[in-house]
Design an enzyme around this catalytic site. Sequence first.
Site, PDB file in Angstrom:
ATOM      1  N   CYS A 251       0.836  -1.155  -0.140  1.00  0.00           N
ATOM      2  CA  CYS A 251       0.087   0.051   0.083  1.00  0.00           C
ATOM      3  C   CYS A 251       0.754   1.290   0.107  1.00  0.00           C
ATOM      4  O   CYS A 251       2.112   1.228   0.189  1.00  0.00           O
ATOM      5  CB  CYS A 251      -0.806  -0.107   1.300  1.00  0.00           C
ATOM      6  SG  CYS A 251      -0.164   0.066   2.770  1.00  0.00           S
TER       7      CYS A 251
ATOM      8  N   HIS B 294      -0.372  -5.816  19.533  1.00  0.00           N
ATOM      9  CA  HIS B 294       0.135  -5.254  18.092  1.00  0.00           C
ATOM     10  C   HIS B 294       0.594  -3.841  18.502  1.00  0.00           C
ATOM     11  O   HIS B 294       0.097  -2.920  19.036  1.00  0.00           O
ATOM     12  CB  HIS B 294      -1.161  -5.172  17.009  1.00  0.00           C
ATOM     13  CG  HIS B 294      -0.671  -4.994  15.787  1.00  0.00           C
ATOM     14  ND1 HIS B 294      -0.282  -3.545  15.413  1.00  0.00           N
ATOM     15  CD2 HIS B 294      -0.742  -5.963  14.874  1.00  0.00           C
ATOM     16  CE1 HIS B 294       0.023  -3.804  13.945  1.00  0.00           C
ATOM     17  NE2 HIS B 294       0.039  -5.220  13.412  1.00  0.00           N
TER      18      HIS B 294
ATOM     19  N   GLU C  65       0.705  -1.253  16.715  1.00  0.00           N
ATOM     20  CA  GLU C  65       0.153  -0.167  16.131  1.00  0.00           C
ATOM     21  C   GLU C  65      -1.033   0.339  17.195  1.00  0.00           C
ATOM     22  O   GLU C  65      -1.081   1.261  17.783  1.00  0.00           O
ATOM     23  CB  GLU C  65      -0.803  -0.275  14.727  1.00  0.00           C
ATOM     24  CG  GLU C  65      -1.466   0.722  14.392  1.00  0.00           C
ATOM     25  CD  GLU C  65      -2.584   0.760  13.200  1.00  0.00           C
ATOM     26  OE1 GLU C  65      -3.591   1.120  13.230  1.00  0.00           O
ATOM     27  OE2 GLU C  65      -2.195  -0.032  12.435  1.00  0.00           O
TER      28      GLU C  65
ATOM     29  N   THR D  32      -5.712  -0.235  12.208  1.00  0.00           N
ATOM     30  CA  THR D  32      -6.100  -0.057  10.782  1.00  0.00           C
ATOM     31  C   THR D  32      -6.298  -0.914  10.052  1.00  0.00           C
ATOM     32  O   THR D  32      -6.959  -0.941   8.665  1.00  0.00           O
ATOM     33  CB  THR D  32      -5.242   1.284  10.103  1.00  0.00           C
ATOM     34  OG1 THR D  32      -3.860   0.633  10.132  1.00  0.00           O
ATOM     35  CG2 THR D  32      -5.231   2.464  11.023  1.00  0.00           C
TER      36      THR D  32
END
Length: 402
Positions: A66, A185, A187, A250
Amino acid sequence: MDTKAFKRSLQHSENYNRKGFGHQAEVTSQLQSEYQSSLIQEIRDRNYIWEQGDVTIRLAQAFGFCWGVERAVAMAYETRQHFPTERIWITNEIIHNPSVNQRMQEMNIGFIPVEAGNKDFSVVETGDVVILPAFGASVQEMQILHNQGCKIVDTTCPWVSKVWNTVEKHKKIAYTSIIHGKYKHEETIATSSFAGKYLIVLNLQEAHYVADYILNGGDRQEFLQKFAKACSAGFDPDQDLQRVGIANQTTMLKDETEQIGKLFERTMMQKYGTIELNQHFQSFNTICDATQERQDAMLELVQHDLDLMLVIGGFNSSNTAQLQQIAAEREIPSYHIDCVERIKSADAIEHRQLNGELAIAQNWLPNGKIVVGVTSGASTPDKVVADVMEKIFALKALVPTL
């Protein structure tokens, strides 16, 4: 602490960079040669379908790197080029892909060591360069590095930063952030460090448990034990669930994030009434476009008649695991692998199961003509996908057509 003020102060520091160093042209050429594939480009040009021998490949129409991942990797390469002799560290894997992280090590970029589950920043000296990965880093980690006098290169994906802004808005008006994510995680660890009060729910099942507690109360100690590692210090479910805002990691399944948001909206409406809803519930769209596009492409791909599905990406890649889940829910024989070496033979493939454990599947590659669905997570280079396809072509060419 005022995390917003700290971020602003950090971003105005002469030791902070999040825009690169002006070496884009050289780095782009290097990235293309190392990570892109002419085969993959040709399959794209042929409407994402490729036939070779007994194999028909159906490639998802959105897959692989991405924009946020490309940006992070490019900035890491630029950093090495701009600081050819300085010691460079990364606070975590730059992205969740083993071949890319191996390449970082080959470029003499070190990873902050982890001792007993904690990162050991004592290895970092004043003047060292430290890269923050695509998933970001916690406020506490940024403070340590800033105080140490490091040069900080911030490759945090803007979509992740958007979630941080959301939980900061919740904190400003004393709302608890309910974060859909995995508490271990990187993030989510970073996101929760920007929040005030927070609670992390893994899935819709945990969200229903919380919603039921909001409406009906329950066993406070059981609640705290269930979310012991997934809530802010001093969390009180009887007080801190009266005003909630929704945020997410996300890379989670977008449909589940949306369902969790709607669940809490209905819950607060039921408890406080329609007129008072805005005083007790907030929701902003923080679902990453790239994650959404890859999941939508996977949902389209599994509508076709597939003999098997290959999902390619790092074993610790959350967005890749979500793609695998889509195939598993439709009972398509599917295998999550991180590199071509996991394919041992036409009779054996090592793959990651949804429970996170590795397993060897026997007789995974059917005889005769087959249709193979292929997709890859947002951290997977095209070259890795091409290597997997070439391996399948080679294995099938060795087997006589029935």
